[in-house]
Design an enzyme around this catalytic site. Structure first.
Site, PDB file in Angstrom:
ATOM      1  N   ASP A  47       0.195   2.043   6.777  1.00 30.79           N
ATOM      2  CA  ASP A  47       1.068   1.492   5.739  1.00 30.79           C
ATOM      3  C   ASP A  47       0.274   0.689   4.703  1.00 30.79           C
ATOM      4  O   ASP A  47      -0.867   0.302   4.943  1.00 30.79           O
ATOM      5  CB  ASP A  47       2.089   0.530   6.362  1.00 30.79           C
ATOM      6  CG  ASP A  47       3.028   1.198   7.346  1.00 30.79           C
ATOM      7  OD1 ASP A  47       2.936   2.417   7.531  1.00 30.79           O
ATOM      8  OD2 ASP A  47       3.864   0.473   7.933  1.00 30.79           O
ATOM      9  N   HIS A  97       6.766   3.679   1.164  1.00 28.78           N
ATOM     10  CA  HIS A  97       6.790   2.341   1.800  1.00 28.78           C
ATOM     11  C   HIS A  97       7.267   1.294   0.788  1.00 28.78           C
ATOM     12  O   HIS A  97       6.799   0.164   0.816  1.00 28.78           O
ATOM     13  CB  HIS A  97       5.398   2.012   2.340  1.00 28.78           C
ATOM     14  CG  HIS A  97       5.322   0.815   3.254  1.00 28.78           C
ATOM     15  ND1 HIS A  97       6.247   0.566   4.247  1.00 28.78           N
ATOM     16  CD2 HIS A  97       4.430  -0.210   3.336  1.00 28.78           C
ATOM     17  CE1 HIS A  97       5.915  -0.552   4.891  1.00 28.78           C
ATOM     18  NE2 HIS A  97       4.826  -1.050   4.346  1.00 28.78           N
ATOM     19  N   HIS A 101       6.666  -3.731  -1.859  1.00 30.41           N
ATOM     20  CA  HIS A 101       6.620  -4.279  -0.508  1.00 30.41           C
ATOM     21  C   HIS A 101       7.458  -5.549  -0.289  1.00 30.41           C
ATOM     22  O   HIS A 101       7.013  -6.493   0.368  1.00 30.41           O
ATOM     23  CB  HIS A 101       5.150  -4.552  -0.108  1.00 30.41           C
ATOM     24  CG  HIS A 101       4.925  -4.492   1.370  1.00 30.41           C
ATOM     25  ND1 HIS A 101       5.184  -5.568   2.211  1.00 30.41           N
ATOM     26  CD2 HIS A 101       4.485  -3.504   2.175  1.00 30.41           C
ATOM     27  CE1 HIS A 101       4.892  -5.222   3.455  1.00 30.41           C
ATOM     28  NE2 HIS A 101       4.473  -3.977   3.459  1.00 30.41           N
ATOM     29  N   HIS A 190      -2.482  -0.168   9.321  1.00 26.77           N
ATOM     30  CA  HIS A 190      -2.406  -0.457   7.876  1.00 26.77           C
ATOM     31  C   HIS A 190      -3.719  -0.115   7.180  1.00 26.77           C
ATOM     32  O   HIS A 190      -4.771  -0.612   7.608  1.00 26.77           O
ATOM     33  CB  HIS A 190      -2.068  -1.937   7.665  1.00 26.77           C
ATOM     34  CG  HIS A 190      -0.709  -2.303   8.202  1.00 26.77           C
ATOM     35  ND1 HIS A 190      -0.475  -2.496   9.550  1.00 26.77           N
ATOM     36  CD2 HIS A 190       0.482  -2.458   7.574  1.00 26.77           C
ATOM     37  CE1 HIS A 190       0.814  -2.759   9.726  1.00 26.77           C
ATOM     38  NE2 HIS A 190       1.423  -2.746   8.553  1.00 26.77           N
TER      39      HIS A 190
HETATM   40 ZN   LIG Z   1       3.871  -2.776   4.984  1.00 28.05          ZN
END
Ligand SMILES: [Zn+2]
Length: 234
Positions: A47, A97, A101, A190
């Site tokens: 991510d 995503h 954010h 991530h």
């Molecule tokens: Zn994230």
């Protein structure tokens, strides 16, 4: 009576927290969090990218012939178009995503739809791929998300285990994720750090470099989320 009221509030609060953040909760929007347990396969997910270090991670995945799923932020796809496109070019799956954010908690339907559609547009422009999967920032779902996902044809994806690779050193991430491996697992790592530019993702890369050979020796195969969960047959 006061205690009873408090207990009711606590239970309601717990239920609400589960509805918003529980990995198997589908209260606010449809989602998956694991694949079937009868196939010795797992899905690696990354991510918050792309970042300046995504390419280094792609090289490690190539070394082991592993394909993963990358949940990109629209903000980073606009900023690093070449890196965003490179992820797709090397055969990985691309998911959405959000754009910048935010935790979707307490936000309006319009805000949520705007976050998903801006990201979708930027990812399509950078990579040529139309995402079919969405991972909520911080795993937070909220009313309005189901409609936004439906409008864009996105299925939510949570995780079986999360690496906490933004906070832990590689040794600790390796221990934590080695324990989490099981057939059907969706593992969350991530390749960026929220909106940070030039983030240090070396603990993530070190972990992947150390765990992949172990898992491959144990007989695990690695497939993108849509293949693991059968969503690619939609
Ligand atoms: Zn994230």
């Amino acid at each position: 009576m006061v205690i009873e009221t408090l207990a009711v509030l606590c239970v309601a609060g717990g239920a609400m927290a589960w509805a918003v953040r529980g990995k198997s909760s589908r209260i606010f929007a449809p989602s998956v969090w694991r694949g079937p347990r009868n196939r010795k396969a797992m899905a690696l997910t990354f991510d918050d990218g792309p970042s300046e270090s995504t390419r280094e991670l792609l090289d490690v995945l190539d070394e082991f012939g592993v394909r993963a799923t990358f949940f990109q932020c629209g903000f980073h796809a606009r900023r690093l178009r070449t890196e965003a496109a490179e992820v797709a070019r090397r055969g990985h799956e691309i998911g959405n995503h959000s754009d910048t954010h935010p935790a979707l908690y307490l936000h309006s339907r319009n805000f949520i739809e705007d976050q998903l559609s801006r990201a979708q547009q930027s990812i399509i422009e950078a990579t040529g791929v139309t995402p079919r999967l969405f991972r909520a920032p911080f795993g937070v779902r909220w009313p309005g998300l189901a409609a936004a996902q439906a409008k864009l044809g996105l299925m939510g994806v949570m995780w079986t285990a999360i690496a906490r690779d933004w906070a832990l050193p590689a040794d600790d991430i390796v221990k934590r994720m080695a324990k989490a491996a099981r057939p059907g697992a969706i593992l969350c790592f991530h390749d960026g750090r929220e909106l940070t530019m030039r983030p240090d993702i070396s603990p993530t890369i070190d972990t992947i470099r150390r765990l992949l050979p172990v898992w491959l020796d144990q007989g695990y195969e690695f497939v993108p989320v849509s293949e693991l969960t059968g969503l690619n047959r939609r």
